[in-house]
Write a protein that holds these residues in place. Structure first.
Motif, PDB file in Angstrom:
ATOM      1  N   HIS A 141       0.855  -1.188   0.000  1.00 16.47           N
ATOM      2  CA  HIS A 141       0.000   0.000   0.000  1.00 16.47           C
ATOM      3  C   HIS A 141       0.889   1.235   0.000  1.00 16.47           C
ATOM      4  O   HIS A 141       2.088   1.170   0.314  1.00 16.47           O
ATOM      5  CB  HIS A 141      -0.909   0.018   1.234  1.00 16.47           C
ATOM      6  CG  HIS A 141      -0.143   0.114   2.523  1.00 16.47           C
ATOM      7  ND1 HIS A 141       0.210   1.322   3.106  1.00 16.47           N
ATOM      8  CD2 HIS A 141       0.367  -0.857   3.332  1.00 16.47           C
ATOM      9  CE1 HIS A 141       0.887   1.096   4.202  1.00 16.47           C
ATOM     10  NE2 HIS A 141       1.002  -0.218   4.376  1.00 16.47           N
ATOM     11  N   ASP A 158      -7.961   2.374  -1.552  1.00 13.66           N
ATOM     12  CA  ASP A 158      -8.220   1.898  -0.195  1.00 13.66           C
ATOM     13  C   ASP A 158      -9.630   2.326   0.203  1.00 13.66           C
ATOM     14  O   ASP A 158      -9.910   3.520   0.354  1.00 13.66           O
ATOM     15  CB  ASP A 158      -7.186   2.490   0.767  1.00 13.66           C
ATOM     16  CG  ASP A 158      -7.265   1.881   2.161  1.00 13.66           C
ATOM     17  OD1 ASP A 158      -8.368   1.445   2.559  1.00 13.66           O
ATOM     18  OD2 ASP A 158      -6.236   1.858   2.847  1.00 13.66           O
ATOM     19  N   ASP A 199     -11.143   2.220   2.886  1.00 14.72           N
ATOM     20  CA  ASP A 199     -11.266   2.830   4.204  1.00 14.72           C
ATOM     21  C   ASP A 199     -10.799   4.285   4.230  1.00 14.72           C
ATOM     22  O   ASP A 199     -10.909   4.948   5.266  1.00 14.72           O
ATOM     23  CB  ASP A 199     -10.455   2.034   5.228  1.00 14.72           C
ATOM     24  CG  ASP A 199     -11.017   0.630   5.432  1.00 14.72           C
ATOM     25  OD1 ASP A 199     -12.251   0.465   5.310  1.00 14.72           O
ATOM     26  OD2 ASP A 199     -10.223  -0.284   5.693  1.00 14.72           O
ATOM     27  N   LYS A 200     -10.268   4.761   3.105  1.00 10.98           N
ATOM     28  CA  LYS A 200      -9.749   6.126   3.057  1.00 10.98           C
ATOM     29  C   LYS A 200     -10.315   6.831   1.830  1.00 10.98           C
ATOM     30  O   LYS A 200      -9.681   6.873   0.772  1.00 10.98           O
ATOM     31  CB  LYS A 200      -8.220   6.107   3.051  1.00 10.98           C
ATOM     32  CG  LYS A 200      -7.649   5.506   4.330  1.00 10.98           C
ATOM     33  CD  LYS A 200      -6.140   5.439   4.321  1.00 10.98           C
ATOM     34  CE  LYS A 200      -5.624   4.851   5.627  1.00 10.98           C
ATOM     35  NZ  LYS A 200      -4.150   4.713   5.641  1.00 10.98           N
ATOM     36  N   HIS A 204      -4.873   6.920  -1.563  1.00 13.24           N
ATOM     37  CA  HIS A 204      -4.377   5.727  -0.866  1.00 13.24           C
ATOM     38  C   HIS A 204      -4.646   4.504  -1.743  1.00 13.24           C
ATOM     39  O   HIS A 204      -5.794   4.166  -2.027  1.00 13.24           O
ATOM     40  CB  HIS A 204      -5.066   5.587   0.486  1.00 13.24           C
ATOM     41  CG  HIS A 204      -4.667   6.661   1.456  1.00 13.24           C
ATOM     42  ND1 HIS A 204      -3.572   6.548   2.287  1.00 13.24           N
ATOM     43  CD2 HIS A 204      -5.202   7.896   1.706  1.00 13.24           C
ATOM     44  CE1 HIS A 204      -3.448   7.645   3.011  1.00 13.24           C
ATOM     45  NE2 HIS A 204      -4.420   8.483   2.677  1.00 13.24           N
ATOM     46  N   ARG A 215      -3.871   0.308  -2.605  1.00 16.69           N
ATOM     47  CA  ARG A 215      -3.532  -0.989  -2.017  1.00 16.69           C
ATOM     48  C   ARG A 215      -3.363  -2.022  -3.137  1.00 16.69           C
ATOM     49  O   ARG A 215      -3.971  -1.915  -4.192  1.00 16.69           O
ATOM     50  CB  ARG A 215      -4.615  -1.467  -1.041  1.00 16.69           C
ATOM     51  CG  ARG A 215      -4.897  -0.515   0.119  1.00 16.69           C
ATOM     52  CD  ARG A 215      -5.680  -1.213   1.220  1.00 16.69           C
ATOM     53  NE  ARG A 215      -4.858  -2.194   1.905  1.00 16.69           N
ATOM     54  CZ  ARG A 215      -4.050  -1.911   2.943  1.00 16.69           C
ATOM     55  NH1 ARG A 215      -3.994  -0.686   3.415  1.00 16.69           N
ATOM     56  NH2 ARG A 215      -3.348  -2.856   3.502  1.00 16.69           N
TER      57      ARG A 215
END
Length: 418
Positions: free
Chosen positions: A155, A395, A397-398, A414, A416
């Motif tokens: 990441h 990502d 979550d971001k 972000h 991954r």
């Protein structure tokens, strides 16, 4: 993560602006733009007139349609690139005390023809396709080193890891500045553009002088000790028959810093976001890297990111809009490249799109001088990402947040990969 700016106060509509041409849009703080980036540009294309007046940021015109942008970009008689003319700047400089610091005016981007050509000329060879192609090997190595540094992590925050250090490092090399100052320059990039809504002339000059001060020692050294770099080349140039001055070199320095770094950073970030959302495109480009330049051009069209200002020279009527001398009219290039009258189904990414070329780098005499370098850097970073990394994604979550202003782009990206 920066705090989202508040919408600027609404300015009363001038009498010469009809209600039909008013559309409420804050190019620095529009909530839809900050949340959705180019999704908001698509809304503007559908909802706003091709030319409209917004009450935000002091009230100004927005040229949103492709034809309006293209025509205004080439119409130097009606649209100036500078709020203050070259002649006025010279008068102000001449009236200042001899020991007073000279004004810093990013050159040649804020000069109009014929002075624009005089100051652009020394840079033409340095940023020519041939010169930039000769730098390709070093740019490839730089991209590989940056990607290799995060590859094993699975990441990264792409802007801070790749999109920002890559052009900053190359800028230091081509300009002849010490690479150990990279972190200082990257901090300056953030500082300068975080204050982009501040229109106070004194504070603007203070920020530009801060940029010039970081380069001062190298600029002075190259005058007597020239090397194979851009600063040395500019010291050896003449302008209107006169040798280059320290003020000339500082003007170039702040222009190349402010115009050359933030733009390509955002271009890379926007392209990486699209690739991360499109695994099929990743697979296609991995299978046939020769398609990457085509993808780069379509990414530039789909996610054009600059909004350069122009200033009305005299009272005029432009494509049905009555404009007054001194008013600002920004060229909304992101919407121009999403105009359905020029690009069928503009919201779609089409690798083999046919038709008119995009205007991501502008048009007319002020077309981006660094476009050849930007294309090389974008092609290389996409190619090396696809070669060195497995399939990457955003990502979840971001979530993405965007910034507006004269350069659009995500705050952080972000990524991954497995």
């Amino acid at each position: 993560m920066s705090t989202a700016p508040s919408m600027s106060p609404a300015t009363p509509k001038p009498d010469h602006v009809p209600d039909s041409l008013v559309y409420d849009f804050d190019m620095f703080a529009d909530p839809g733009m900050l949340a959705g980036g180019h999704d908001r540009a698509l809304e503007l294309v559908k909802e706003a007139p091709p030319i409209f007046w917004t009450p935000r940021q002091g009230g100004h015109w927005v040229l949103a349609g492709h034809n309006a942008i293209f025509e205004a970009s080439r119409d130097i008689d009606r649209f100036s690139n500078a709020m203050v003319s070259y002649e006025q700047i010279q008068e102000i400089q001449a009236s200042m005390p001899p020991d007073a610091p000279k004004l810093l005016i990013p050159a040649p981007i804020t000069y109009d023809p014929p002075h624009h050509a005089v100051y652009r000329s020394p840079l033409q060879k340095a940023f020519s396709p041939k010169a930039m192609a000769e730098s390709k090997e070093s740019i490839v190595k730089l991209a590989r080193d940056l990607i290799e540094a995060v590859k094993a992590d699975g990441h990264c925050e792409f802007i801070s890891a790749v999109a920002e250090p890559m052009p900053v490092t190359f800028f230091l090399r081509i300009f002849g500045l010490p690479e150990e100052k990279q972190l200082e320059y990257r901090a300056l990039v953030k500082e300068h553009f975080s204050a982009s809504t501040d229109k106070d002339p004194g504070r603007i000059q203070a920020r530009l002088r801060h940029v010039a001060a970081v380069m001062y020692d190298t600029i002075i050294d190259r005058k007597d000790n020239p090397k194979d770099d851009l600063i040395s080349l500019l010291w050896q140039s003449e302008f209107n028959g006169k040798p280059a001055t320290l003020n000339d070199l500082e003007n170039y320095a702040v222009m190349l810093f402010t115009a050359g770094l933030d733009t390509v950073v955002n271009g890379m970030a926007l392209g990486a976001v699209h690739l991360a959302r499109d695994p099929a495109l990743q697979a296609e480009l991995r299978a046939d890297p020769s398609k990457i330049p085509q993808a780069t051009e379509e990414l530039l069209r789909r996610y054009t990111f600059t909004v350069p200002p122009r200033f009305v020279r005299e009272d005029t009527e432009f494509q049905g809009a009555a404009m007054k001398k001194g008013e600002m009219a920004v060229l909304m290039l992101p919407t121009g490249d999403l105009d359905p009258s020029e690009y069928p189904e503009p919201e779609e990414f089409r690798l083999n799109r046919e038709g008119k070329a995009h205007i991501a780098f502008g048009a007319g005499p002020h077309r981006c001088l660094g476009s050849h370098l930007a294309r090389i850097e974008l092609n290389i970073v996409y190619e090396e990402m696809l070669k060195m990394l497995p399939e990457f994604r955003l990502d979840a979550d971001k979530p993405l947040h965007y910034h507006g202003g004269h350069v659009w782009g995500p705050e952080e990206v972000h990524l991954r990969w497995d």
